[in-house]
Write an enzyme that holds these catalytic residues in place. Sequence first.
Site, short mmCIF file in Angstrom:
data_model
loop_
_atom_site.label_atom_id
_atom_site.label_comp_id
_atom_site.label_asym_id
_atom_site.label_seq_id
_atom_site.Cartn_x
_atom_site.Cartn_y
_atom_site.Cartn_z
N GLU A 54 0.85 -1.19 0.00
CA GLU A 54 0.00 0.00 0.00
C GLU A 54 0.89 1.24 0.00
O GLU A 54 1.76 1.40 0.87
CB GLU A 54 -0.96 0.05 1.20
N GLU A 79 4.95 5.00 3.38
CA GLU A 79 4.43 6.32 3.74
C GLU A 79 5.59 7.29 3.91
O GLU A 79 6.72 6.88 4.15
CB GLU A 79 3.70 6.27 5.10
N ASP A 112 9.85 7.85 0.15
CA ASP A 112 9.11 8.18 -1.05
C ASP A 112 8.86 6.89 -1.86
O ASP A 112 9.82 6.21 -2.25
CB ASP A 112 9.95 9.18 -1.85
N ASP A 135 -2.73 12.23 -2.93
CA ASP A 135 -2.96 13.68 -2.91
C ASP A 135 -3.19 14.19 -4.33
O ASP A 135 -2.35 14.00 -5.20
CB ASP A 135 -1.73 14.40 -2.31
N LYS A 139 -4.17 22.32 -7.90
CA LYS A 139 -3.72 23.50 -8.66
C LYS A 139 -2.81 23.06 -9.81
O LYS A 139 -1.94 22.21 -9.62
CB LYS A 139 -2.94 24.44 -7.75
N ASP A 171 -11.14 11.03 -5.44
CA ASP A 171 -12.41 11.75 -5.60
C ASP A 171 -12.19 13.01 -6.44
O ASP A 171 -13.02 13.91 -6.44
CB ASP A 171 -13.05 12.09 -4.24
#
Length: 223
Positions: A54, A79, A112, A135, A139, A171
């Site tokens: 994950e 993570e 990373d 994320d 923008k 989303d």
Amino acid sequence: MYELKTKTYGRRKGRMSKAEKEALERFLPMLQIPLKGIINHEKEFSRKAPLFVEIGFGNGSFLYQKALSMPYADFIGIEVYITGAAKLIRKMTGYDNTKEPTPSNIRIILEDARRVFTEYIPDSSVTGVYILFPDPWPKKRHHKRRLINPEFAKVLLRKLQKGGFVLVATDHKGYAEVIEESFRNAGFEKSKHTDLDEISYTKYAEKARAAHAEIYFFRFIKP
Ligand SMILES: C[S@@+](CC[C@H](N)C(=O)[O-])C[C@H]1O[C@@H](n2cnc3c(N)ncnc32)[C@H](O)[C@@H]1O
């Protein structure tokens, strides 16, 4: 222990309770895979089992539940958000820092994910990858910060076994389009079988539902 070698965006650390700090210091060393060379997951978990990864596990709810429900498989969570690792470890100890973390089929890498996959995960070794609510960096000038792009999709294709999958949820409509195109161009096939219930318990899935946002959910298969 917490230094990153590459530049990532977003938070590395949030407010941590004393118990979370303690859990991290005590148990991270035994759960963390050291990045010293190509990862041999059979050695890390002392067994031969399918490997799932994950990316960006957040507070670890999904990873924890998934690993509990699939004791025959091994899970690596990657993570960059250290507080998230502390929260996952707290779940694994039943919120009791004297207990050994369980289940035993979870390992953590605080790095990373692009670097981990490119440099440390062997080719054709992974059965499934989960990327839940990466994320979106809405923008335009921040789009280059996005985790999923054509280049990373190609890396993931190389790391998966034949028939392996990447499950992605977002989303953000614009990001969903980029995601779909990136995976298709890399050579993945889009599966028609998707079940949103599979990801219902991530924090960001709950947020999206509460906001009545549309969730774009994909399962890409390596042919
Ligand atoms: C929006 S959160 C989603 C968390 C969780 N998957 C969920 O659904 O609740 C995105 C997560 O990805 C992590 N992340 C961002 N870039 C990353 C990278 N390059 N490698 C690993 N994790 C990353 C962030 O730290 C953050 O925890």
